[in-house]
Scaffold this motif. Structure first.
Motif, PDB file in Angstrom:
ATOM      1  N   PHE A 185      45.029  37.260  37.182  1.00 45.97           N
ATOM      2  CA  PHE A 185      45.454  37.693  38.502  1.00 45.97           C
ATOM      3  C   PHE A 185      46.930  37.348  38.683  1.00 45.97           C
ATOM      4  CE2 PHE A 185      46.062  36.781  43.091  1.00 45.97           C
ATOM      5  CZ  PHE A 185      45.836  38.063  43.572  1.00 45.97           C
ATOM      6  N   VAL A 186      47.760  38.353  39.007  1.00 44.83           N
ATOM      7  CA  VAL A 186      49.211  38.145  39.096  1.00 44.83           C
ATOM      8  C   VAL A 186      49.757  38.454  40.490  1.00 44.83           C
ATOM      9  CG1 VAL A 186      49.617  38.462  36.627  1.00 44.83           C
ATOM     10  CG2 VAL A 186      49.660  40.457  38.148  1.00 44.83           C
ATOM     11  N   GLY A 187      48.924  38.301  41.507  1.00 45.97           N
ATOM     12  CA  GLY A 187      49.409  38.477  42.873  1.00 45.97           C
ATOM     13  C   GLY A 187      49.823  39.902  43.156  1.00 45.97           C
ATOM     14  N   HIS A 188      51.083  40.091  43.537  1.00 47.49           N
ATOM     15  CA  HIS A 188      51.634  41.430  43.749  1.00 47.49           C
ATOM     16  C   HIS A 188      52.338  41.953  42.497  1.00 47.49           C
ATOM     17  CE1 HIS A 188      50.721  41.691  48.010  1.00 47.49           C
ATOM     18  NE2 HIS A 188      51.252  40.496  48.213  1.00 47.49           N
ATOM     19  N   GLY A 189      52.427  41.136  41.468  1.00 50.75           N
ATOM     20  CA  GLY A 189      53.045  41.590  40.225  1.00 50.75           C
ATOM     21  C   GLY A 189      54.524  41.899  40.342  1.00 50.75           C
ATOM     22  N   GLY A 196      34.702  32.861  41.238  1.00 56.95           N
ATOM     23  CA  GLY A 196      34.594  32.022  42.429  1.00 56.95           C
ATOM     24  C   GLY A 196      35.670  32.269  43.455  1.00 56.95           C
ATOM     25  N   ASN A 197      36.307  33.436  43.404  1.00 65.68           N
ATOM     26  CA  ASN A 197      37.381  33.754  44.347  1.00 65.68           C
ATOM     27  C   ASN A 197      36.974  34.934  45.232  1.00 65.68           C
ATOM     28  OD1 ASN A 197      39.612  31.919  43.359  1.00 65.68           O
ATOM     29  ND2 ASN A 197      39.175  33.038  41.459  1.00 65.68           N
ATOM     30  N   ALA A 198      37.777  35.171  46.283  1.00 65.72           N
ATOM     31  CA  ALA A 198      37.528  36.276  47.204  1.00 65.72           C
ATOM     32  C   ALA A 198      38.832  37.040  47.442  1.00 65.72           C
ATOM     33  CB  ALA A 198      36.979  35.747  48.529  1.00 65.72           C
ATOM     34  N   VAL A 199      38.698  38.300  47.840  1.00 69.42           N
ATOM     35  CA  VAL A 199      39.869  39.155  48.033  1.00 69.42           C
ATOM     36  C   VAL A 199      40.823  38.556  49.051  1.00 69.42           C
ATOM     37  CG1 VAL A 199      40.640  41.392  48.923  1.00 69.42           C
ATOM     38  CG2 VAL A 199      38.733  41.286  47.309  1.00 69.42           C
ATOM     39  N   ALA A 200      40.318  38.149  50.206  1.00 69.84           N
ATOM     40  CA  ALA A 200      41.197  37.659  51.277  1.00 69.84           C
ATOM     41  C   ALA A 200      41.974  36.430  50.843  1.00 69.84           C
ATOM     42  CB  ALA A 200      40.378  37.367  52.531  1.00 69.84           C
ATOM     43  N   GLU A 201      41.309  35.468  50.190  1.00 69.33           N
ATOM     44  CA  GLU A 201      42.008  34.239  49.801  1.00 69.33           C
ATOM     45  C   GLU A 201      43.020  34.506  48.695  1.00 69.33           C
ATOM     46  OE1 GLU A 201      39.353  31.920  46.495  1.00 69.33           O
ATOM     47  OE2 GLU A 201      38.575  31.874  48.544  1.00 69.33           O
ATOM     48  N   MET A 202      42.719  35.444  47.799  1.00 65.33           N
ATOM     49  CA  MET A 202      43.672  35.769  46.735  1.00 65.33           C
ATOM     50  C   MET A 202      44.888  36.513  47.302  1.00 65.33           C
ATOM     51  SD  MET A 202      42.554  34.395  43.985  1.00 65.33           S
ATOM     52  CE  MET A 202      42.502  35.041  42.315  1.00 65.33           C
ATOM     53  N   LEU A 203      44.667  37.337  48.305  1.00 67.65           N
ATOM     54  CA  LEU A 203      45.792  38.016  48.941  1.00 67.65           C
ATOM     55  C   LEU A 203      46.677  37.012  49.668  1.00 67.65           C
ATOM     56  CD1 LEU A 203      47.277  40.616  49.598  1.00 67.65           C
ATOM     57  CD2 LEU A 203      45.702  40.980  51.510  1.00 67.65           C
ATOM     58  N   ARG A 204      46.069  36.035  50.330  1.00 72.57           N
ATOM     59  CA  ARG A 204      46.866  34.993  50.987  1.00 72.57           C
ATOM     60  C   ARG A 204      47.693  34.226  49.957  1.00 72.57           C
ATOM     61  NH1 ARG A 204      42.252  34.391  54.341  1.00 72.57           N
ATOM     62  NH2 ARG A 204      41.390  32.772  52.963  1.00 72.57           N
ATOM     63  N   ALA A 205      47.090  33.913  48.830  1.00 75.26           N
ATOM     64  CA  ALA A 205      47.836  33.213  47.778  1.00 75.26           C
ATOM     65  C   ALA A 205      48.974  34.061  47.254  1.00 75.26           C
ATOM     66  CB  ALA A 205      46.887  32.834  46.642  1.00 75.26           C
ATOM     67  N   ALA A 206      48.722  35.370  47.082  1.00 73.10           N
ATOM     68  CA  ALA A 206      49.744  36.271  46.550  1.00 73.10           C
ATOM     69  C   ALA A 206      50.942  36.388  47.477  1.00 73.10           C
ATOM     70  CB  ALA A 206      49.141  37.658  46.314  1.00 73.10           C
ATOM     71  N   ASN A 207      50.745  36.126  48.755  1.00 74.24           N
ATOM     72  CA  ASN A 207      51.818  36.279  49.737  1.00 74.24           C
ATOM     73  C   ASN A 207      52.723  35.048  49.838  1.00 74.24           C
ATOM     74  OD1 ASN A 207      51.118  38.887  50.441  1.00 74.24           O
ATOM     75  ND2 ASN A 207      49.775  38.241  52.124  1.00 74.24           N
TER      76      ASN A 207
END
Length: 538
Positions: free
Chosen positions: A127-131, A248-259
């Protein structure tokens, strides 16, 4: 002084009588034909697309515009490769003893950018966030991680911002576009890249992604040994949630991390398996290009360009029993306006100093391939092209009080644009949807990359005779219900007075630019200024 010269040139350039030759009813007739079922959605290298290009060439000829394509014709061949992922495509993900399958079209879509008939690949997912790697904003989603041979999972869009100095504030920059994501993944040596779709991050629903990517894609043929992604694709938000859930991850939390600026790539501990079969073929497609020479012996070797894309999505998955994606608004309207401007320009008794080029381009829906090809193989070089004005997707709901010219303020054409708007009693409105990144989503972007001052002319939302907010609601309804759908069809009750007015406005801009004493350029510090200077314009 320069501003005064520009305004005087603009004021003298076009009288109201000169643009009265533009007719909304002729625009209507062209839209009706170009979006008819007979043309089968104007697919690239399809019967309907060929009919559309023949029609456009015939209309340019009738207008009196001269052929500017290959070998004395109106056609500029655009050599492309069509890659159509077959419906038995398989995508699965596994971790430990758990495995899940994803369903083509309903849960994932994409294409083999390596242009191979088959792929069978498996690799680790990261997973690379927004890349994004944006040194000017001190942003790096990769942080030195080696992702060669990996399958990248990421979001489209970019970090949220209200500061125009940081990723353009609310306005989406090119870093947020899906095209950039796949380009950066390829530069990093990734095997494949999968975008997790959400409507807020993409700016449109899954049906738009499915209808665009679940069909043949057009690519420039790869040179021998040229790297490319084995798969560039998307999964739905729900499928992305299942995929991330394996780790063990979720879309919303990964998007928050990516930001967050502190984000670092996250190995997901997941193996993704892709098995693809693709129909790969050479595509016989073309731009339609015409020219009307200028009147001045020197500047006639220079030009202004008007463009609109003629392609749409052709025949595709049926929706309510209808499989023809007619593309009436997108973009029969722009093509019809292009034809009408050519007719009016040819009828001018005194032609502007510079020549006018009219380019109806192919394969916009596959990533602006036609305009990109023209920009690389222009009729008149980029360094001799004053400006490019693009027309793409107009709602025929009547005249508006306002006009949108996003990007014009970045060029030395801005005083001309302001003065022309005043003469047409139009208020220039800022982009009503800056978060959609419209500047990077239409064919003017190809010209801008070549250094040519370029932007699209778009209608505003303040519709005359309608209550406040009516136009905004009408646009939103089109985007939600009809954009890239078979229901984007012509209707007899459409009001073409607004398209007539904006075609006149666009022609006036073009004539003004064609008569300027100096070639326009980009403002100091603009991202496209180096390309303009490289083309020879200082």
């Amino acid at each position: 002084m320069m501003r005064t010269i520009l305004l005087l040139a603009a004021a003298a350039a076009v009288s109201s009588a000169q643009v009265q030759n533009i007719s909304g009813e002729r625009i209507r007739a062209d839209v009706k034909f170009l979006s008819s079922d007979l043309l089968e959605g104007r697919g690239v290298d399809a019967r309907g697309g060929r009919l559309a290009t023949e029609y456009l060439a015939a209309q340019f000829a009738l207008a009196g515009a001269k052929p500017a394509g290959d070998n004395g014709t109106y056609f500029q061949a655009v050599p492309l490769i069509g890659v159509e992922t077959q419906p038995d495509a398989q995508l699965s993900a596994a971790r430990g003893g758990r495995q899940m399958e994803f369903k083509w079209l309903d849960e994932f879509v994409g294409s083999d950018e390596r242009q191979k008939p088959s792929e069978d690949l498996e690799a680790e997912a990261v997973f690379v966030g927004h890349g994004i790697v944006a040194p000017e904003f001190n942003w790096d989603d990769f942080k030195g991680a080696d992702v060669r041979g990996k399958i990248l999972v990421l979001f489209t869009n970019e970090p949220p911002s209200e500061d125009p100095r940081f990723f353009g504030g609310r306005a989406l920059t090119y870093y947020g576009r899906w095209t950039y994501k796949f380009e950066e993944a390829q530069r990093r040596g990734a095997l494949a890249a999968i975008i997790i779709h959400t409507t807020p991050t993409a700016g449109y629903g899954w049906e738009v992604v499915r209808n665009s990517w679940g069909r043949e894609q057009s690519y420039v043929r790869l040179a021998p040994g040229e790297p490319a992604l084995a798969f560039a694709g998307w999964v739905t938000e729900e499928a992305g949630g299942r995929l991330l859930g394996l780790s063990g991850n979720a879309v919303a939390e990964m998007l928050r991390a990516a930001n967050t600026r502190e984000f670092r790539p996250i190995p997901l501990g997941i193996r993704i398996h892709l098995r693809l079969r693709s129909k790969v073929r050479e595509q016989d497609t073309r731009n339609v290009v015409a020219i009307i020479p200028g009147s001045d012996a020197g500047p006639k070797s220079e030009a202004v360009v008007f463009s609109a894309h003629w392609d749409h999505l052709g025949i595709g998955p049926p929706v309510n029993g209808d499989a023809i994606y007619n593309g009436a608004v997108d973009n029969a309207t722009g093509c019809a306006m292009l034809l009408e401007i050519a007719r009016a320009w040819a009828a001018l008794e005194q032609k502007p100093r510079r020549s006018a080029i009219f380019a109806a381009v192919t394969a916009e829906e596959s990533g602006m391939q036609g305009s990109e090809y023209y920009a690389a193989h222009p009729v008149i070089a980029a360094g001799l092209t004053a400006a490019a004005f693009n027309l793409d997707a107009f709602n025929p709901f009547g005249r508006t009080r306002d006009v949108v010219v996003t990007g014009a303020e970045r060029t030395s054409l801005w005083p001309l644009v302001e003065d022309t708007a005043r003469r047409f009693n139009l208020v220039i409105q800022p982009d009503p949807e800056p978060e959609q990144g419209h500047f990077y989503r239409s064919d003017h972007f190809s010209f801008a990359r070549a250094g040519i001052p370029s932007f699209s002319i778009d209608q505003g939302n303040e519709v005359l005779g309608k209550p406040p907010g009516w136009g905004e609601r009408a646009v939103r309804e089109f985007e939600e219900k009809h954009y890239h759908q078979p229901s984007d069809e012509y209707h007899d009750d459409w009001d073409f007075s607004g398209l007539e007015e904006l075609a006149r406005f666009t022609m006036a801009l073009g004539v003004g630019a064609a008569n300027l004493d100096r070639l326009p350029t980009w403002n100091a510090g603009d991202e496209f200024l180096p390309a303009r200077q490289k083309s020879g314009v200082r």
